[in-house]
Scaffold this motif. Structure first.
Motif, PDB file in Angstrom:
ATOM      1  N   GLU A   1      -0.832   3.676 -10.016  1.00 51.59           N
ATOM      2  CA  GLU A   1      -1.862   3.576  -8.977  1.00 51.59           C
ATOM      3  C   GLU A   1      -1.333   3.993  -7.599  1.00 51.59           C
ATOM      4  O   GLU A   1      -2.106   4.317  -6.697  1.00 51.59           O
ATOM      5  CB  GLU A   1      -2.410   2.148  -8.906  1.00 51.59           C
ATOM      6  CG  GLU A   1      -1.470   1.102  -8.353  1.00 51.59           C
ATOM      7  CD  GLU A   1      -0.406   0.626  -9.332  1.00 51.59           C
ATOM      8  OE1 GLU A   1       0.470  -0.178  -8.924  1.00 51.59           O
ATOM      9  OE2 GLU A   1      -0.450   1.041 -10.508  1.00 51.59           O
TER      10      GLU A   1
ATOM     11  N   GLU B   1      -4.760  13.456  -5.627  1.00 53.76           N
ATOM     12  CA  GLU B   1      -4.831  12.171  -6.313  1.00 53.76           C
ATOM     13  C   GLU B   1      -5.025  12.407  -7.817  1.00 53.76           C
ATOM     14  O   GLU B   1      -5.719  13.341  -8.220  1.00 53.76           O
ATOM     15  CB  GLU B   1      -6.010  11.344  -5.788  1.00 53.76           C
ATOM     16  CG  GLU B   1      -5.872  10.861  -4.361  1.00 53.76           C
ATOM     17  CD  GLU B   1      -5.056   9.588  -4.259  1.00 53.76           C
ATOM     18  OE1 GLU B   1      -4.500   9.134  -5.294  1.00 53.76           O
ATOM     19  OE2 GLU B   1      -4.961   9.045  -3.135  1.00 53.76           O
TER      20      GLU B   1
ATOM     21  N   ASP C   1      -8.529  18.911  -6.064  1.00 52.28           N
ATOM     22  CA  ASP C   1      -9.309  17.931  -6.838  1.00 52.28           C
ATOM     23  C   ASP C   1      -8.793  17.844  -8.267  1.00 52.28           C
ATOM     24  O   ASP C   1      -9.021  16.839  -8.949  1.00 52.28           O
ATOM     25  CB  ASP C   1     -10.790  18.329  -6.849  1.00 52.28           C
ATOM     26  CG  ASP C   1     -11.389  18.352  -5.449  1.00 52.28           C
ATOM     27  OD1 ASP C   1     -10.866  17.631  -4.574  1.00 52.28           O
ATOM     28  OD2 ASP C   1     -12.365  19.094  -5.239  1.00 52.28           O
TER      29      ASP C   1
ATOM     30  N   LYS D   1      -5.820   7.658 -15.006  1.00 52.59           N
ATOM     31  CA  LYS D   1      -7.160   8.116 -14.627  1.00 52.59           C
ATOM     32  C   LYS D   1      -7.440   9.533 -15.135  1.00 52.59           C
ATOM     33  O   LYS D   1      -8.139  10.316 -14.486  1.00 52.59           O
ATOM     34  CB  LYS D   1      -7.347   8.030 -13.099  1.00 52.59           C
ATOM     35  CG  LYS D   1      -7.356   6.589 -12.593  1.00 52.59           C
ATOM     36  CD  LYS D   1      -7.879   6.474 -11.171  1.00 52.59           C
ATOM     37  CE  LYS D   1      -8.008   5.011 -10.766  1.00 52.59           C
ATOM     38  NZ  LYS D   1      -8.535   4.843  -9.406  1.00 52.59           N
TER      39      LYS D   1
ATOM     40  N   ASP E   1       0.806  -1.225   0.000  1.00 50.08           N
ATOM     41  CA  ASP E   1       0.000   0.000   0.000  1.00 50.08           C
ATOM     42  C   ASP E   1       0.840   1.277   0.000  1.00 50.08           C
ATOM     43  O   ASP E   1       0.327   2.360   0.317  1.00 50.08           O
ATOM     44  CB  ASP E   1      -0.925   0.011   1.228  1.00 50.08           C
ATOM     45  CG  ASP E   1      -1.869  -1.173   1.240  1.00 50.08           C
ATOM     46  OD1 ASP E   1      -2.476  -1.443   0.206  1.00 50.08           O
ATOM     47  OD2 ASP E   1      -1.975  -1.830   2.299  1.00 50.08           O
TER      48      ASP E   1
ATOM     49  N   GLU F   1      -9.982  12.130  -6.278  1.00 52.93           N
ATOM     50  CA  GLU F   1     -10.720  11.625  -5.114  1.00 52.93           C
ATOM     51  C   GLU F   1     -10.062  12.045  -3.801  1.00 52.93           C
ATOM     52  O   GLU F   1      -8.855  12.296  -3.753  1.00 52.93           O
ATOM     53  CB  GLU F   1     -10.790  10.098  -5.173  1.00 52.93           C
ATOM     54  CG  GLU F   1     -11.526   9.547  -6.367  1.00 52.93           C
ATOM     55  CD  GLU F   1     -11.403   8.032  -6.433  1.00 52.93           C
ATOM     56  OE1 GLU F   1     -12.280   7.353  -5.895  1.00 52.93           O
ATOM     57  OE2 GLU F   1     -10.407   7.542  -7.016  1.00 52.93           O
ATOM     58  N   ARG F   2     -10.870  12.094  -2.757  1.00 51.02           N
ATOM     59  CA  ARG F   2     -10.355  12.357  -1.409  1.00 51.02           C
ATOM     60  C   ARG F   2     -10.221  11.012  -0.694  1.00 51.02           C
ATOM     61  O   ARG F   2     -11.102  10.595   0.065  1.00 51.02           O
ATOM     62  CB  ARG F   2     -11.281  13.298  -0.658  1.00 51.02           C
ATOM     63  CG  ARG F   2     -11.416  14.642  -1.347  1.00 51.02           C
ATOM     64  CD  ARG F   2     -11.211  15.789  -0.392  1.00 51.02           C
ATOM     65  NE  ARG F   2     -10.959  17.023  -1.109  1.00 51.02           N
ATOM     66  CZ  ARG F   2     -10.664  18.170  -0.522  1.00 51.02           C
ATOM     67  NH1 ARG F   2     -10.573  18.222   0.798  1.00 51.02           N
ATOM     68  NH2 ARG F   2     -10.435  19.257  -1.235  1.00 51.02           N
ATOM     69  N   THR F   3      -9.127  10.340  -0.965  1.00 49.58           N
ATOM     70  CA  THR F   3      -8.901   9.009  -0.420  1.00 49.58           C
ATOM     71  C   THR F   3      -8.378   9.096   1.012  1.00 49.58           C
ATOM     72  O   THR F   3      -7.950  10.163   1.481  1.00 49.58           O
ATOM     73  CB  THR F   3      -7.868   8.270  -1.278  1.00 49.58           C
ATOM     74  OG1 THR F   3      -6.650   9.028  -1.292  1.00 49.58           O
ATOM     75  CG2 THR F   3      -8.373   8.106  -2.712  1.00 49.58           C
ATOM     76  N   ASP F   4      -8.390   7.980   1.684  1.00 41.97           N
ATOM     77  CA  ASP F   4      -7.866   7.925   3.044  1.00 41.97           C
ATOM     78  C   ASP F   4      -6.393   8.314   3.068  1.00 41.97           C
ATOM     79  O   ASP F   4      -5.945   9.046   3.960  1.00 41.97           O
ATOM     80  CB  ASP F   4      -8.060   6.512   3.604  1.00 41.97           C
ATOM     81  CG  ASP F   4      -7.573   6.380   5.036  1.00 41.97           C
ATOM     82  OD1 ASP F   4      -8.114   7.089   5.909  1.00 41.97           O
ATOM     83  OD2 ASP F   4      -6.644   5.582   5.285  1.00 41.97           O
ATOM     84  N   ARG F   5      -5.621   7.870   2.061  1.00 42.30           N
ATOM     85  CA  ARG F   5      -4.181   8.144   2.068  1.00 42.30           C
ATOM     86  C   ARG F   5      -3.882   9.628   1.808  1.00 42.30           C
ATOM     87  O   ARG F   5      -2.939  10.169   2.371  1.00 42.30           O
ATOM     88  CB  ARG F   5      -3.456   7.258   1.050  1.00 42.30           C
ATOM     89  CG  ARG F   5      -3.789   7.549  -0.396  1.00 42.30           C
ATOM     90  CD  ARG F   5      -3.055   6.619  -1.334  1.00 42.30           C
ATOM     91  NE  ARG F   5      -3.210   7.045  -2.726  1.00 42.30           N
ATOM     92  CZ  ARG F   5      -2.603   6.456  -3.750  1.00 42.30           C
ATOM     93  NH1 ARG F   5      -1.815   5.398  -3.539  1.00 42.30           N
ATOM     94  NH2 ARG F   5      -2.771   6.900  -4.986  1.00 42.30           N
TER      95      ARG F   5
ATOM     96  N   SER G   1      -6.956  10.884  -9.687  1.00 38.42           N
ATOM     97  CA  SER G   1      -8.395  10.759  -9.941  1.00 38.42           C
ATOM     98  C   SER G   1      -9.188  11.939  -9.384  1.00 38.42           C
ATOM     99  O   SER G   1     -10.372  12.096  -9.704  1.00 38.42           O
ATOM    100  CB  SER G   1      -8.921   9.475  -9.303  1.00 38.42           C
ATOM    101  OG  SER G   1      -8.795   9.537  -7.879  1.00 38.42           O
TER     102      SER G   1
END
Length: 339
Positions: free
Chosen positions: A137, A168, A195, A111, A94, A172-176, A170
């Protein structure tokens, strides 16, 4: 949280020292006298009118450090392809790769959407090695606005700025990305989550692609380049060529050309990183700042005549700078003294 800064030069060491002070488990990959000094004495960070020492684990071999949660790549962009295989021991299932570099990153079209989604850019990732080994990724974008310098091995002087926009691919508001944002903010770093991180990448690149090579060709500082009518006009033309390409990929510039040029001029008598590299006889960041824009222009059929011209000149300048200096013959000296 384990964070490895790969390339702990001025910016990397500043960034890592701040993160370590905020409680992150930080390690550095560095080399030479700078590495030795940091291993012996820690990082001496000169900032806000004072100096503090931050102890960070430092190594030249990533195998000593093991898998990380985040690897912040803070090398000059053109150096990254040559160390990709060395990064493998840092990669766990990860691990995120934070590209804190100038120019267009290897993952740019991951993406991205549209017809160019998944396109690989040979000028910044020859042979696709970063894409294949690091993986798009894993990537998190990071744009570097602060300035810092190595005063002497192990001693970093923070010059100005603390802004490191992140995002990111993409959007996105990911956890990482949220965890990275939190630790950077805790480290007194301004790390807004974008964003549309590609817009931020292009905004920084917009100036770098013209001011850097023009400074290396003329040895002029930013204030001179932006105030001289001729070099200002060349800069503007290059920026408009780049904008025509970026527009085709859906990039939005939040400022216009004139404001971007004025912003660079306001920095003052600053030598660009490309000029500093030339003066130090180091390779210059040409492909990630110029060649890649030319390559992206070819993808969408946009001509780049001024960028092409400046690119040809700066590549020749680098080639000549890297050639061994030959002694001047007696006849040449005589001719030179007459001319």
């Amino acid at each position: 949280m384990k964070i490895c800064v790969y390339g702990a030069g001025a910016i990397g060491a500043y960034l890592g020292a701040q993160l370590a002070s905020a409680g992150a488990d930080v390690s550095f990959v560095a080399r030479g006298p700078h590495l030795v000094a940091m291993q012996k004495n820690g990082v001496r960070l000169q900032i806000d009118g004072g100096e503090r020492v931050v102890k960070v684990r430092c190594a030249s071999d990533p195998r000593e450090l093991g898998p990380q949660d985040y690897v912040i790549v803070a090398l000059k962009a053109h150096s990254v392809p040559g160390v990709v295989d060395l990064m493998r021991p840092l990669l766990g299932p990860d691990t995120a790769i934070v590209t804190a570099i100038n120019g267009i990153p290897y993952w740019y079209f991951y993406k991205h959407g549209g017809e160019f989604a998944g396109t690989r850019l040979g000028s910044v990732d020859p042979g696709g090695k970063q894409w294949d080994v690091l993986g798009p990724e894993r990537a998190i974008g990071c744009v570097v606005y602060p300035a810092a310098e190595i005063v002497e091995p192990g001693v970093i002087r923070h010059v100005y700025g603390k802004k490191f926009p992140i995002g990111e691919p993409s959007g996105e508001r990911t956890d990482r990305i949220l965890k990275l944002h939190d630790i950077m903010n805790a480290a007194s770093l301004d790390a807004p989550i974008r964003d549309t991180i590609r817009d931020e990448i292009w905004l920084k690149l917009w100036g770098n692609l013209c001011f850097n090579p023009i400074s290396a060709l003329t040895h002029a500082t930013l204030d001179v380049i932006t105030s001289n009518p001729a070099t200002r006009a060349v800069s503007k033309t290059m920026m408009l060529e780049a904008k025509a390409i970026a527009d085709r990929f859906g990039v939005h510039f939040r400022v216009d050309v004139e404001r971007r040029i004025e912003g660079a001029g306001a920095v003052g008598a600053h030598k660009t990183s490309m000029l500093q590299d030339l003066e130090a006889n180091r390779p210059m960041e040409i492909d990630p700042l110029l060649t890649v824009v030319q390559e992206m222009g070819r993808l969408v059929g946009e001509a780049t005549p001024t960028i092409d011209t400046v690119l040809a000149l700066i590549k020749l300048r680098e080639r000549i700078a890297q050639q061994p200096q030959l002694p001047i013959s007696g006849s040449t000296q005589e001719i030179s003294s007459v001319s």
